[in-house]
Design a protein around this motif. Structure first.
Motif, PDB file in Angstrom:
ATOM      1  N   ASN A   1     -12.751 -40.603 -15.504  1.00 28.08           N
ATOM      2  CA  ASN A   1     -12.894 -41.859 -16.251  1.00 28.08           C
ATOM      3  C   ASN A   1     -13.494 -41.610 -17.630  1.00 28.08           C
ATOM      4  N   TYR A   2     -14.507 -40.778 -17.646  1.00 30.89           N
ATOM      5  CA  TYR A   2     -15.167 -40.465 -18.916  1.00 30.89           C
ATOM      6  C   TYR A   2     -14.158 -39.849 -19.891  1.00 30.89           C
TER       7      TYR A   2
ATOM      8  N   ASP B   1     -11.471 -42.448 -21.123  1.00 31.88           N
ATOM      9  CA  ASP B   1     -12.054 -43.398 -22.086  1.00 31.88           C
ATOM     10  C   ASP B   1     -12.277 -42.717 -23.432  1.00 31.88           C
TER      11      ASP B   1
END
Ligand code: G1P
Length: 292
Positions: A279-280, A283
Protein backbone atom coordinates in the motif's frame (compact mmCIF):
# COMPACT_ATOMS: atom_id res chain seq x y z
CA UNK A 1 17.26 -38.34 -13.09
CA UNK A 2 16.98 -36.17 -10.01
CA UNK A 3 19.29 -33.16 -10.21
CA UNK A 4 20.75 -32.36 -6.81
CA UNK A 5 23.51 -29.83 -7.47
CA UNK A 6 23.38 -26.26 -8.73
CA UNK A 7 26.42 -24.21 -9.70
CA UNK A 8 26.18 -20.47 -9.10
CA UNK A 9 29.17 -18.41 -10.28
CA UNK A 10 29.72 -15.44 -7.96
CA UNK A 11 33.32 -14.50 -8.70
CA UNK A 12 32.60 -11.40 -10.81
CA UNK A 13 33.71 -7.92 -9.85
CA UNK A 14 30.28 -6.28 -10.26
CA UNK A 15 31.68 -3.15 -11.88
CA UNK A 16 28.23 -2.00 -13.01
CA UNK A 17 27.34 -1.52 -9.34
CA UNK A 18 30.34 0.54 -8.30
CA UNK A 19 30.85 2.22 -5.87
CA UNK A 20 28.69 -0.19 -3.79
CA UNK A 21 30.71 -3.17 -5.05
CA UNK A 22 33.97 -1.61 -3.90
CA UNK A 23 33.32 -3.30 -0.56
CA UNK A 24 30.14 -5.41 -0.98
CA UNK A 25 29.82 -8.30 -3.43
CA UNK A 26 27.17 -7.41 -6.00
CA UNK A 27 25.29 -10.59 -5.02
CA UNK A 28 24.87 -9.23 -1.49
CA UNK A 29 23.12 -6.04 -2.60
CA UNK A 30 19.53 -6.43 -1.40
CA UNK A 31 16.24 -5.98 -3.15
CA UNK A 32 14.33 -4.45 -0.23
CA UNK A 33 15.86 -6.51 2.60
CA UNK A 34 16.91 -9.76 0.90
CA UNK A 35 20.28 -10.04 -0.89
CA UNK A 36 19.96 -10.82 -4.60
CA UNK A 37 21.88 -14.09 -4.19
CA UNK A 38 19.25 -15.31 -1.71
CA UNK A 39 16.58 -15.20 -4.46
CA UNK A 40 18.81 -17.24 -6.78
CA UNK A 41 19.60 -19.83 -4.11
CA UNK A 42 15.89 -19.96 -3.22
CA UNK A 43 14.98 -20.69 -6.85
CA UNK A 44 17.45 -23.60 -6.77
CA UNK A 45 16.03 -24.94 -3.48
CA UNK A 46 12.45 -24.57 -4.70
CA UNK A 47 13.49 -26.65 -7.71
CA UNK A 48 14.66 -29.50 -5.46
CA UNK A 49 18.40 -28.71 -5.37
CA UNK A 50 20.22 -30.11 -2.33
CA UNK A 51 23.72 -28.67 -2.75
CA UNK A 52 24.82 -25.25 -4.01
CA UNK A 53 28.29 -24.97 -5.53
CA UNK A 54 29.52 -21.37 -5.54
CA UNK A 55 32.38 -20.46 -7.83
CA UNK A 56 33.89 -17.69 -5.77
CA UNK A 57 36.92 -15.42 -5.69
CA UNK A 58 38.86 -13.71 -2.93
CA UNK A 59 37.23 -10.92 -0.87
CA UNK A 60 33.75 -12.34 -1.38
CA UNK A 61 33.50 -14.56 1.72
CA UNK A 62 30.42 -12.66 2.87
CA UNK A 63 28.31 -14.67 0.39
CA UNK A 64 29.25 -17.94 2.06
CA UNK A 65 28.95 -16.38 5.52
CA UNK A 66 25.42 -15.21 4.73
CA UNK A 67 24.29 -18.82 4.24
CA UNK A 68 26.14 -19.98 7.37
CA UNK A 69 25.11 -19.68 11.03
CA UNK A 70 26.11 -16.49 12.88
CA UNK A 71 26.21 -17.57 16.52
CA UNK A 72 27.19 -14.17 17.92
CA UNK A 73 24.17 -12.53 16.26
CA UNK A 74 21.91 -15.41 17.30
CA UNK A 75 23.01 -15.00 20.93
CA UNK A 76 22.39 -11.27 20.79
CA UNK A 77 18.89 -11.71 19.33
CA UNK A 78 18.07 -14.37 21.91
CA UNK A 79 19.25 -12.22 24.81
CA UNK A 80 17.11 -9.34 23.50
CA UNK A 81 13.99 -11.46 22.98
CA UNK A 82 13.98 -10.88 19.24
CA UNK A 83 12.53 -14.31 18.52
CA UNK A 84 11.17 -13.60 15.05
CA UNK A 85 14.50 -12.23 13.83
CA UNK A 86 16.34 -15.14 15.46
CA UNK A 87 14.17 -17.66 13.66
CA UNK A 88 14.68 -15.85 10.36
CA UNK A 89 18.47 -15.84 10.47
CA UNK A 90 18.67 -19.42 11.80
CA UNK A 91 16.54 -20.53 8.88
CA UNK A 92 18.91 -18.93 6.37
CA UNK A 93 21.89 -20.60 8.08
CA UNK A 94 20.22 -24.00 7.63
CA UNK A 95 18.71 -23.51 4.17
CA UNK A 96 20.91 -25.76 2.07
CA UNK A 97 24.36 -27.33 1.89
CA UNK A 98 26.86 -24.87 0.43
CA UNK A 99 30.26 -25.74 -0.98
CA UNK A 100 32.54 -23.46 -2.90
CA UNK A 101 35.48 -23.51 -5.25
CA UNK A 102 37.77 -20.63 -6.01
CA UNK A 103 38.22 -19.23 -9.49
CA UNK A 104 41.73 -17.83 -9.21
CA UNK A 105 41.64 -15.91 -12.48
CA UNK A 106 38.55 -14.41 -14.12
CA UNK A 107 38.75 -15.96 -17.56
CA UNK A 108 35.04 -16.16 -18.32
CA UNK A 109 31.90 -18.13 -17.51
CA UNK A 110 33.18 -21.29 -19.23
CA UNK A 111 36.32 -21.15 -17.10
CA UNK A 112 34.21 -20.68 -13.94
CA UNK A 113 32.02 -23.72 -14.69
CA UNK A 114 35.08 -25.86 -15.48
CA UNK A 115 36.35 -25.14 -11.94
CA UNK A 116 33.46 -27.28 -10.56
CA UNK A 117 34.52 -30.36 -12.58
CA UNK A 118 35.57 -32.50 -9.60
CA UNK A 119 32.69 -31.46 -7.35
CA UNK A 120 30.09 -32.37 -9.95
CA UNK A 121 31.62 -35.66 -11.10
CA UNK A 122 29.31 -37.56 -13.43
CA UNK A 123 26.04 -35.97 -12.37
CA UNK A 124 23.70 -33.72 -14.31
CA UNK A 125 23.55 -30.30 -12.68
CA UNK A 126 21.89 -26.90 -12.91
CA UNK A 127 23.62 -23.57 -13.50
CA UNK A 128 22.00 -20.32 -12.37
CA UNK A 129 23.55 -16.95 -13.13
CA UNK A 130 22.94 -14.26 -10.56
CA UNK A 131 22.16 -11.31 -12.83
CA UNK A 132 18.62 -12.38 -13.62
CA UNK A 133 15.78 -12.88 -11.20
CA UNK A 134 12.89 -14.88 -12.60
CA UNK A 135 9.54 -14.89 -10.84
CA UNK A 136 6.73 -17.17 -11.86
CA UNK A 137 4.25 -19.77 -10.69
CA UNK A 138 6.93 -22.48 -11.02
CA UNK A 139 10.68 -21.86 -10.55
CA UNK A 140 12.45 -21.54 -13.89
CA UNK A 141 15.08 -24.17 -13.00
CA UNK A 142 12.31 -26.63 -12.07
CA UNK A 143 10.67 -26.08 -15.46
CA UNK A 144 13.96 -26.89 -17.21
CA UNK A 145 14.48 -29.99 -15.04
CA UNK A 146 11.08 -31.31 -16.14
CA UNK A 147 11.91 -30.76 -19.81
CA UNK A 148 15.26 -32.52 -19.32
CA UNK A 149 13.48 -35.50 -17.79
CA UNK A 150 10.93 -35.59 -20.61
CA UNK A 151 13.71 -35.70 -23.22
CA UNK A 152 15.90 -38.44 -21.75
CA UNK A 153 17.88 -36.43 -19.15
CA UNK A 154 19.48 -34.30 -21.84
CA UNK A 155 20.78 -30.72 -21.32
CA UNK A 156 18.22 -27.90 -21.49
CA UNK A 157 18.87 -24.16 -21.76
CA UNK A 158 16.26 -21.66 -20.57
CA UNK A 159 15.40 -19.07 -23.21
CA UNK A 160 13.22 -16.01 -23.78
CA UNK A 161 12.53 -13.80 -26.77
CA UNK A 162 14.38 -10.45 -26.68
CA UNK A 163 14.31 -7.37 -28.94
CA UNK A 164 16.73 -7.76 -31.84
CA UNK A 165 18.81 -4.82 -30.65
CA UNK A 166 19.49 -6.65 -27.39
CA UNK A 167 20.89 -9.92 -28.78
CA UNK A 168 24.50 -8.82 -28.30
CA UNK A 169 23.99 -8.99 -24.50
CA UNK A 170 23.23 -12.71 -24.52
CA UNK A 171 23.96 -16.24 -25.62
CA UNK A 172 21.58 -16.75 -28.56
CA UNK A 173 20.29 -20.12 -29.70
CA UNK A 174 19.05 -21.45 -33.01
CA UNK A 175 17.08 -24.62 -33.62
CA UNK A 176 13.73 -26.15 -34.54
CA UNK A 177 10.63 -26.62 -32.41
CA UNK A 178 9.88 -30.12 -31.18
CA UNK A 179 6.73 -31.64 -32.58
CA UNK A 180 3.77 -31.08 -30.27
CA UNK A 181 5.80 -28.90 -27.89
CA UNK A 182 5.53 -25.21 -28.67
CA UNK A 183 7.94 -24.22 -25.88
CA UNK A 184 10.87 -26.53 -26.63
CA UNK A 185 13.47 -26.29 -29.36
CA UNK A 186 16.06 -28.85 -30.49
CA UNK A 187 19.22 -26.78 -30.66
CA UNK A 188 21.33 -26.44 -33.75
CA UNK A 189 23.67 -23.60 -32.75
CA UNK A 190 24.48 -21.38 -29.82
CA UNK A 191 26.33 -18.11 -30.33
CA UNK A 192 27.66 -15.75 -27.67
CA UNK A 193 26.63 -12.11 -28.08
CA UNK A 194 26.11 -11.93 -31.86
CA UNK A 195 25.65 -8.61 -33.62
CA UNK A 196 21.97 -7.82 -34.32
CA UNK A 197 22.79 -7.89 -38.04
CA UNK A 198 24.26 -11.41 -37.77
CA UNK A 199 21.94 -13.11 -35.29
CA UNK A 200 20.03 -16.21 -36.43
CA UNK A 201 17.20 -15.66 -33.89
CA UNK A 202 16.19 -13.49 -30.94
CA UNK A 203 16.08 -16.45 -28.52
CA UNK A 204 18.30 -15.54 -25.60
CA UNK A 205 19.32 -17.27 -22.41
CA UNK A 206 19.10 -15.25 -19.20
CA UNK A 207 21.46 -17.73 -17.53
CA UNK A 208 19.50 -20.85 -16.59
CA UNK A 209 20.91 -24.19 -17.70
CA UNK A 210 20.56 -27.91 -17.03
CA UNK A 211 23.82 -29.55 -18.09
CA UNK A 212 25.26 -33.03 -18.21
CA UNK A 213 28.79 -33.70 -17.01
CA UNK A 214 30.17 -34.14 -20.54
CA UNK A 215 30.05 -30.33 -20.75
CA UNK A 216 33.43 -30.42 -18.96
CA UNK A 217 35.01 -32.20 -21.91
CA UNK A 218 33.74 -29.49 -24.25
CA UNK A 219 34.86 -26.77 -21.85
CA UNK A 220 38.38 -28.20 -22.02
CA UNK A 221 38.29 -28.04 -25.82
CA UNK A 222 37.11 -24.48 -26.41
CA UNK A 223 39.37 -21.52 -27.12
CA UNK A 224 38.83 -17.98 -25.90
CA UNK A 225 35.75 -16.53 -27.60
CA UNK A 226 33.63 -13.36 -27.29
CA UNK A 227 35.29 -10.76 -25.05
CA UNK A 228 38.48 -12.88 -25.17
CA UNK A 229 36.92 -15.13 -22.51
CA UNK A 230 36.23 -18.87 -22.27
CA UNK A 231 32.50 -18.95 -22.98
CA UNK A 232 30.06 -21.57 -21.69
CA UNK A 233 28.06 -20.82 -24.84
CA UNK A 234 30.90 -22.12 -27.07
CA UNK A 235 31.04 -25.42 -25.14
CA UNK A 236 27.24 -25.84 -25.39
CA UNK A 237 27.51 -25.10 -29.11
CA UNK A 238 29.96 -28.00 -29.49
CA UNK A 239 27.80 -30.23 -27.32
CA UNK A 240 24.62 -29.65 -29.36
CA UNK A 241 26.47 -30.87 -32.45
CA UNK A 242 27.24 -34.25 -30.87
CA UNK A 243 23.89 -35.10 -29.25
CA UNK A 244 20.48 -33.58 -28.55
CA UNK A 245 20.48 -30.40 -26.49
CA UNK A 246 17.22 -28.54 -25.95
CA UNK A 247 16.22 -24.96 -25.31
CA UNK A 248 12.99 -24.17 -23.52
CA UNK A 249 10.90 -21.00 -23.40
CA UNK A 250 10.28 -20.82 -19.63
CA UNK A 251 7.28 -19.03 -18.19
CA UNK A 252 7.74 -16.27 -15.64
CA UNK A 253 8.74 -12.65 -15.42
CA UNK A 254 12.42 -11.96 -15.65
CA UNK A 255 14.29 -8.98 -14.18
CA UNK A 256 17.74 -8.11 -15.44
CA UNK A 257 19.22 -7.09 -12.11
CA UNK A 258 22.71 -6.96 -13.62
CA UNK A 259 22.25 -3.25 -14.33
CA UNK A 260 20.77 -0.37 -12.35
CA UNK A 261 17.65 -0.07 -14.55
CA UNK A 262 16.58 -3.70 -14.18
CA UNK A 263 17.56 -3.56 -10.50
CA UNK A 264 15.35 -0.51 -9.96
CA UNK A 265 12.45 -2.16 -11.83
CA UNK A 266 12.79 -5.29 -9.71
CA UNK A 267 12.87 -3.23 -6.50
CA UNK A 268 9.65 -1.40 -7.43
CA UNK A 269 7.86 -4.59 -8.41
CA UNK A 270 9.02 -6.52 -5.38
CA UNK A 271 7.84 -3.68 -3.13
CA UNK A 272 4.42 -3.80 -4.79
CA UNK A 273 4.28 -7.56 -4.15
CA UNK A 274 5.45 -7.27 -0.52
CA UNK A 275 2.55 -7.27 1.96
CA UNK A 276 4.42 -4.93 4.31
CA UNK A 277 5.07 -2.34 1.58
CA UNK A 278 2.36 -2.83 -1.02
CA UNK A 279 0.00 0.00 0.00
CA UNK A 280 2.78 2.38 0.91
CA UNK A 281 4.59 1.75 -2.40
CA UNK A 282 1.53 2.18 -4.60
CA UNK A 283 0.44 5.40 -2.79
CA UNK A 284 3.96 6.75 -3.12
CA UNK A 285 4.22 5.92 -6.83
CA UNK A 286 0.87 7.63 -7.51
CA UNK A 287 1.91 10.70 -5.52
CA UNK A 288 5.28 10.97 -7.26
CA UNK A 289 3.68 10.44 -10.70
CA UNK A 290 1.32 13.38 -10.10
CA UNK A 291 4.29 15.71 -9.65
CA UNK A 292 6.04 14.61 -12.86
C1 G1P B 1 26.44 -14.45 -19.58
C2 G1P B 1 26.45 -15.54 -20.65
C3 G1P B 1 25.39 -15.26 -21.72
C4 G1P B 1 24.04 -15.13 -21.04
C5 G1P B 1 24.09 -14.02 -19.98
C6 G1P B 1 22.78 -13.94 -19.20
O1 G1P B 1 26.90 -13.24 -20.15
O2 G1P B 1 27.75 -15.61 -21.23
O3 G1P B 1 25.39 -16.31 -22.64
O4 G1P B 1 23.05 -14.86 -22.00
O5 G1P B 1 25.14 -14.26 -19.04
O6 G1P B 1 22.81 -12.93 -18.24
P1 G1P B 1 27.33 -11.96 -19.25
O7 G1P B 1 26.05 -11.22 -18.97
O8 G1P B 1 27.97 -12.49 -18.03
O9 G1P B 1 28.26 -11.18 -20.11
Amino acid sequence: MKIKQAVIPVAGKGTRFLPATKEIPKEMIPIIDIPMIHYIVQEAIDSGIEQIVFVNSSHKESIENYFDRNYALEKFLEANNKHKELELIQKIGNLVEIVSVRQKEQLGLGHAILATDRLIGKNNFAVLLGDDLIKGAEPCTKQLMKVSETYGDRPVIGIMDVPKDDVSKYGIIDGTFMEGDKQTVLMKDMIEKPLPSKTPTTWATPGRYILSSDIFEYLKRIKRGAGDEYQLTDAINLMCKSGPVYAHFFTGRRYDTGNIFGYFEATLNFALADLRLKNYASDLIKKLAKDL
